[in-house]
Design a protein around this motif. Structure first.
Motif, short mmCIF file in Angstrom:
data_model
loop_
_atom_site.label_atom_id
_atom_site.label_comp_id
_atom_site.label_asym_id
_atom_site.label_seq_id
_atom_site.Cartn_x
_atom_site.Cartn_y
_atom_site.Cartn_z
N ASP A 86 1.84 3.58 -11.06
CA ASP A 86 2.09 3.36 -9.63
C ASP A 86 1.37 2.11 -9.13
OD1 ASP A 86 3.87 5.37 -9.45
OD2 ASP A 86 2.56 6.79 -8.45
N ILE A 87 1.72 1.00 -9.73
CA ILE A 87 1.16 -0.29 -9.36
C ILE A 87 2.30 -1.16 -8.84
CG2 ILE A 87 1.42 -1.24 -11.70
CD1 ILE A 87 -1.24 -2.75 -11.24
N PHE A 88 2.00 -2.01 -7.86
CA PHE A 88 3.00 -2.93 -7.33
C PHE A 88 3.16 -4.12 -8.26
CE2 PHE A 88 1.92 -1.67 -2.67
CZ PHE A 88 2.56 -0.46 -2.85
N HIS A 89 4.33 -4.73 -8.20
CA HIS A 89 4.59 -5.95 -8.96
C HIS A 89 4.25 -7.17 -8.11
CE1 HIS A 89 7.09 -9.43 -10.08
NE2 HIS A 89 6.85 -9.02 -11.31
N LEU A 104 9.50 3.27 -10.76
CA LEU A 104 9.33 4.72 -10.72
C LEU A 104 9.69 5.27 -9.34
CD1 LEU A 104 6.01 4.98 -12.72
CD2 LEU A 104 8.10 6.23 -13.29
N SER A 105 9.25 4.59 -8.29
CA SER A 105 9.46 5.09 -6.94
C SER A 105 9.27 3.95 -5.95
CB SER A 105 8.48 6.23 -6.62
OG SER A 105 7.15 5.80 -6.80
N GLN A 106 9.49 4.25 -4.69
CA GLN A 106 9.31 3.26 -3.64
C GLN A 106 8.37 3.78 -2.57
OE1 GLN A 106 12.23 2.44 -0.48
NE2 GLN A 106 12.40 0.38 -1.32
N VAL A 107 7.40 2.95 -2.19
CA VAL A 107 6.43 3.29 -1.16
C VAL A 107 6.89 2.71 0.17
CG1 VAL A 107 4.13 2.73 -0.31
CG2 VAL A 107 4.43 3.51 -2.64
N GLN A 108 6.73 3.49 1.24
CA GLN A 108 6.98 3.01 2.59
C GLN A 108 5.72 3.27 3.41
OE1 GLN A 108 10.55 5.15 3.82
NE2 GLN A 108 11.82 3.40 3.24
N PHE A 109 5.02 2.19 3.77
CA PHE A 109 3.79 2.32 4.54
C PHE A 109 4.11 2.47 6.03
CE2 PHE A 109 1.79 0.26 0.81
CZ PHE A 109 0.78 1.18 0.61
N VAL A 110 3.58 3.54 6.60
CA VAL A 110 3.72 3.81 8.03
C VAL A 110 2.35 4.18 8.58
CG1 VAL A 110 6.11 4.60 7.82
CG2 VAL A 110 4.24 6.26 7.64
N MET A 111 2.27 4.37 9.90
CA MET A 111 1.00 4.76 10.52
C MET A 111 1.08 6.15 11.13
SD MET A 111 -0.75 1.41 12.16
CE MET A 111 -0.42 -0.24 11.52
N PHE A 112 -0.06 6.78 11.19
CA PHE A 112 -0.20 8.11 11.78
C PHE A 112 -1.24 8.06 12.90
CE2 PHE A 112 1.48 8.74 7.60
CZ PHE A 112 2.27 9.88 7.65
N TYR A 113 -1.02 8.87 13.96
CA TYR A 113 -1.98 8.94 15.06
C TYR A 113 -2.21 10.40 15.44
CZ TYR A 113 2.33 9.11 17.90
OH TYR A 113 3.57 9.41 18.42
N ALA A 114 -3.36 10.65 16.09
CA ALA A 114 -3.70 12.01 16.53
C ALA A 114 -2.96 12.33 17.81
CB ALA A 114 -5.21 12.10 16.75
N ASN A 115 -2.46 13.55 17.91
CA ASN A 115 -1.71 13.95 19.11
C ASN A 115 -2.58 13.93 20.36
OD1 ASN A 115 0.49 14.32 17.44
ND2 ASN A 115 0.22 16.55 17.27
N ASP A 116 -3.90 14.14 20.19
CA ASP A 116 -4.81 14.10 21.33
C ASP A 116 -5.01 12.68 21.85
OD1 ASP A 116 -5.13 16.81 21.16
OD2 ASP A 116 -7.06 16.73 20.12
N ARG A 117 -4.76 11.68 20.99
CA ARG A 117 -4.92 10.27 21.37
C ARG A 117 -3.70 9.51 20.85
NH1 ARG A 117 -9.24 12.42 19.57
NH2 ARG A 117 -8.77 11.73 17.45
N ILE A 200 5.85 -0.34 8.16
CA ILE A 200 5.04 -1.55 8.16
C ILE A 200 5.38 -2.42 6.96
CG2 ILE A 200 2.69 -2.47 8.20
CD1 ILE A 200 3.52 -0.85 10.69
N SER A 201 5.55 -1.81 5.81
CA SER A 201 5.96 -2.53 4.60
C SER A 201 6.50 -1.54 3.59
CB SER A 201 4.78 -3.31 4.00
OG SER A 201 3.77 -2.42 3.55
N GLU A 202 7.25 -2.04 2.62
CA GLU A 202 7.76 -1.19 1.55
C GLU A 202 7.72 -1.95 0.24
OE1 GLU A 202 12.39 -1.99 2.99
OE2 GLU A 202 11.65 0.05 2.70
N GLN A 203 7.52 -1.21 -0.84
CA GLN A 203 7.31 -1.83 -2.13
C GLN A 203 7.62 -0.84 -3.24
OE1 GLN A 203 7.35 -4.50 -3.76
NE2 GLN A 203 5.35 -5.45 -3.46
N ASN A 204 8.17 -1.34 -4.35
CA ASN A 204 8.40 -0.50 -5.52
C ASN A 204 7.11 -0.25 -6.29
OD1 ASN A 204 11.21 -0.16 -5.20
ND2 ASN A 204 11.62 -2.11 -6.21
N GLN A 205 7.02 0.92 -6.90
CA GLN A 205 5.89 1.26 -7.77
C GLN A 205 6.37 1.33 -9.22
OE1 GLN A 205 2.70 3.90 -5.56
NE2 GLN A 205 4.56 5.06 -5.80
#
Length: 271
Positions: A86-89, A104-117, A200-205
């Motif tokens: 699972d390394i990027f090229h 092997l697979s594809q990564v999709q980077f996204v962000m998460f936030y707390a519902n309280d904030r 935010i970005s996507e990349q193959n692994q």
């Protein structure tokens, strides 16, 4: 000896050399559920199990090590590992690593936030003044990595990042979508955290190996067998079990940014 016989002999030697000499292919990776992880001392995950099946078909024994990602990269550079899962090229890595033609697979980077904030957003400009939790040894893309609009704060693990998010020590965190969703269930915090849908970005692994004698033939056979396996019902069942669809190939050295443009991926220390 006819040329075809010589080629077949070299291929056979390459694939059997590790076991014939009582050696195993040394592969390093970081726990990265649901792609690869350990549970009760057993290695699991979509990419781990896929890779293990392919190597078994090729008759190659593997010695696995689960380590922090920066340590994995260091071991590759120092010749202490034969390959990484699972390394990027990147073009930069082509000088020392060999990649199969099949990801092997594809990564999709996204962000998460707390519902309280809550911090929903549609562009990186909306993150001005905020602190974003990151993972050591990962770079995501130029726009994110070099932005001066917000602060990037690393944590020792993905679990630690979610803990910091819940305690208000960071405003958002960035990780792969499937990894984040897996952790929401594993940590029992699905009702407290929300995924922002913007990619935010996507990349193959890939599985990549060091450029050693004969390894190019091993990589070719691995890629061919991986592609064959991914067409079988067994792979579809494996993908469904880990909530993943088939890998969709994206340009090897580029990513799609939150600004909707394509830029070169910076790979110094990246996954």
């Amino acid at each position: 000896m006819p040329l075809i016989s010589q080629i077949l002999t070299v291929i056979l030697f390459t694939c059997l050399s590790f076991t014939a000499r009582g050696e195993k292919l040394r592969i390093v990776t970081e726990p990265w559920a649901p792609y690869v992880y350990e549970e009760n001392g057993k290695a699991l995950g979509l990419d781990y199990e896929t890779t293990a099946i392919v190597f078994k078909r090729l008759g190659i024994e593997v010695q696995w090590q689960f380590l922090p990602w920066k340590r994995c990269l260091s071991m590759l550079e120092q010749g202490q590992a034969d390959g990484a899962l699972d390394i990027f090229h990147s073009d930069e890595r082509d000088a020392t690593l060999l990649y199969p033609s099949e990801p092997l697979s594809q990564v999709q980077f996204v962000m998460f936030y707390a519902n309280d904030r809550p911090h929903p957003f549609q562009s990186l400009e909306a993150l001005r003044g905020l602190t974003i939790g990151t993972s050591p040894g990962y770079l995501y893309n130029t726009d994110f990595s070099e932005s001066t609009l917000f602060t990037r704060e690393p944590a020792p693990s993905h679990e630690a990042n979610f803990g910091k998010l819940l305690r208000g020590r960071i405003d958002l965190l960035i990780t792969d979508r499937r990894v984040g969703q897996h952790l929401l269930d594993e940590l029992g915090i699905r009702d407290k955290i929300t995924e922002n849908p913007l990619i935010i970005s996507e990349q193959n692994q890939y599985l990549a190996v060091r450029r050693n004698a004969g390894m190019d033939l091993l990589v070719q056979r691995f890629g061919a067998e991986l592609k064959r396996f991914k067409r079988e019902p067994a792979y579809a069942e494996l993908s469904a079990r880990y909530g993943a669809g088939p890998a969709v190939e994206v340009p090897a050295s580029s990513v799609t940014t939150a600004h909707g443009k394509t830029v070169e991926q910076q790979e110094s220390g990246a996954r």
